[in-house]
Motif scaffolding. Sequence first.
Motif, PDB file in Angstrom:
ATOM      1  N   GLU A 156      -0.661   1.357  17.285  1.00 60.39           N
ATOM      2  CA  GLU A 156      -1.810   1.189  17.531  1.00 60.39           C
ATOM      3  C   GLU A 156      -3.236   1.530  17.562  1.00 60.39           C
ATOM      4  O   GLU A 156      -3.800   1.136  17.462  1.00 60.39           O
ATOM      5  CB  GLU A 156      -1.375   2.378  19.153  1.00 60.39           C
ATOM      6  N   ASP A 157      -3.010   2.452  16.360  1.00 65.02           N
ATOM      7  CA  ASP A 157      -4.285   2.335  15.214  1.00 65.02           C
ATOM      8  C   ASP A 157      -3.928   1.036  15.022  1.00 65.02           C
ATOM      9  O   ASP A 157      -5.746   1.263  14.917  1.00 65.02           O
ATOM     10  CB  ASP A 157      -3.924   3.676  14.765  1.00 65.02           C
ATOM     11  N   ARG A 191      -3.805  -1.989  16.061  1.00 65.40           N
ATOM     12  CA  ARG A 191      -4.954  -2.571  17.548  1.00 65.40           C
ATOM     13  C   ARG A 191      -6.304  -2.361  17.410  1.00 65.40           C
ATOM     14  O   ARG A 191      -7.138  -3.348  17.044  1.00 65.40           O
ATOM     15  CB  ARG A 191      -3.610  -3.248  17.972  1.00 65.40           C
ATOM     16  N   ASP A 192      -6.061  -0.812  17.156  1.00 68.54           N
ATOM     17  CA  ASP A 192      -7.802  -0.575  17.457  1.00 68.54           C
ATOM     18  C   ASP A 192      -8.605  -0.879  16.621  1.00 68.54           C
ATOM     19  O   ASP A 192      -9.830  -1.095  16.601  1.00 68.54           O
ATOM     20  CB  ASP A 192      -7.713   1.041  17.491  1.00 68.54           C
ATOM     21  N   ALA A 193      -8.235  -0.889  15.454  1.00 59.64           N
ATOM     22  CA  ALA A 193      -8.647  -1.298  14.280  1.00 59.64           C
ATOM     23  C   ALA A 193      -9.508  -2.659  14.183  1.00 59.64           C
ATOM     24  O   ALA A 193     -10.365  -2.445  13.754  1.00 59.64           O
ATOM     25  CB  ALA A 193      -8.424  -0.502  12.995  1.00 59.64           C
ATOM     26  N   ASP A 235      -9.228  -4.906  17.181  1.00 62.08           N
ATOM     27  CA  ASP A 235      -9.933  -4.686  18.330  1.00 62.08           C
ATOM     28  C   ASP A 235     -11.388  -4.952  17.222  1.00 62.08           C
ATOM     29  O   ASP A 235     -12.482  -5.435  18.093  1.00 62.08           O
ATOM     30  CB  ASP A 235      -9.465  -4.209  19.333  1.00 62.08           C
ATOM     31  N   ALA A 236     -11.828  -3.437  16.443  1.00 57.84           N
ATOM     32  CA  ALA A 236     -13.377  -3.168  16.424  1.00 57.84           C
ATOM     33  C   ALA A 236     -13.285  -3.898  15.814  1.00 57.84           C
ATOM     34  O   ALA A 236     -14.910  -4.282  15.377  1.00 57.84           O
ATOM     35  CB  ALA A 236     -13.392  -1.502  15.713  1.00 57.84           C
ATOM     36  N   ALA A 251      -2.300  -6.334  12.403  1.00 59.08           N
ATOM     37  CA  ALA A 251      -1.960  -4.861  13.189  1.00 59.08           C
ATOM     38  C   ALA A 251      -1.343  -6.423  14.312  1.00 59.08           C
ATOM     39  O   ALA A 251       0.264  -5.489  15.299  1.00 59.08           O
ATOM     40  CB  ALA A 251      -2.880  -5.061  14.345  1.00 59.08           C
TER      41      ALA A 251
END
Length: 505
Positions: free
Chosen positions: A290-291, A293-295, A297-298, A458
């Motif tokens: 999840e971390d 994927r967040d990175a 997406d950013a 990711a």
Amino acid sequence: MSHFSTNQREEANLVLQSETRVYFLGEDPDPQTLTPECARPRAHRSSLPLIMSTMLRTAAVLALAGAASAQTWNNDTASCTAMSNLISCGLLDDEGCAAATNCEIATDEGAFYGPDDCIPVATHADVLTNDFTIGMGVTEATYMSCAAVLDAKGNPVSLVAEADCTGLCEWQTEDGGSQCGAKDASFYSAVVASGANAGTKGFMMVWIQGNACNALTTEATCEENLACQYEEDACEVKVETQLALVKNKCLDKVDFSDIYSGRYASMAEVYAASGVPDESSPAKLQEAKEDARDAADAALAAAAAKETALLAGITDETDKKKAAVLTAAAAKGGKAATVDVTISAETADDACTTTLTGMALADAEADAVFCTAAAARRRALLASNFAVEVIINTAEVNSTAAVAALKVAQPTVADTVTETQKEPLTVLATIDGVDSSSATFTEFKTAADSSAALEAEASTYETESAEVNVAAGLPAEGADSAASSVAAVSAIATAALAAAACVFA
């Protein structure tokens, strides 16, 4: 058939030629780090790093790559057991090796060892040799996809220029030479996508960290990094780091307590000493996923912000659509697969519709596929022949499956279909209104390259997390996401090339 000259081949392999580039399991431990029996002075240094350096800098690797296609990965238990023995044997001196029931002194040179090295007994050594050979084929293909321009048969035609070295590739300088090479994330993603077992994944993570440590050229910078240690004028990945990285992939299939018990009370302390995040359970891996994927997406959002300024000078609507596919491919680490075919149709629009329908891409997203057609020849009272060009964003669409589907749907033109893999930013630079020498182009390239690397990371986490969850009897949680299933679609497409369901990643 075109091949590299000897000099070109040597230059293309520069990044893999360095004797000090890779440090792996079996390096001399710090006497204060491990158990007393592991800390005795050794009569020789392990040559285990040769698996990813020496082998790749010889012509024999191409033969290995061919042999790998006929082999299959060992299961996770076998690979992790072999890796555990590889670590423990590599830490022993000659006396300890002779006394150990699971180790022996090598009398010759093999895939991952040299004469006089302490290696696992044949049962485990055969597992490692098999898996490393398969891995060599995967990494060689990944490396060559960055280093060389390949023809339709996969043969190297020329070296990739610096301007075309983008996405999951990077320009690398080493030993006085420069060339385009694959990023570490690209190597690891390829190994995971190939279906590699847990032990091989652990090996790859140690290799990648070895690269990072080796890049720290001073003792001060080396010792600042928890994962590394400075010995014999070189920065190497320390044993605690090796244990943590392999444990993250092998989970409960390895128990390193016999190695660390002389200094650490638990594996948690080993993780703390190495600085490696603990991802040794489904829940911890899910959090890491999840971390990641967040990175990603950013980073993708940051690239999109740079894209707006880059494409502001394009006035032609058709070129804008083309550019959208190219920038999307660049930001996700895809290629611009250019497919050319001649189609008989009444109009250019009909030619594109026929082609995309045959590829099962008629409903593709706007950033996945671009099509254009130009009249090639007209006969009286008959439909025209149109030269159709389709650009496919391979981060979103399996171009191999799409082309195969088209050949089945349009058998009369199957022999005329060609596919060329191009760098999306190279194609983008040819569009009127895009200035490849501008600051905005450079800024987008930087943002897109970062986004591509994080997307690969990711996607790999999503694949691994899903595999671990399913093995533990839990919901896959993300296994069906578009970013994580490109490799699975590729495998399906190989077995059923014409299946429309295989086209989308």
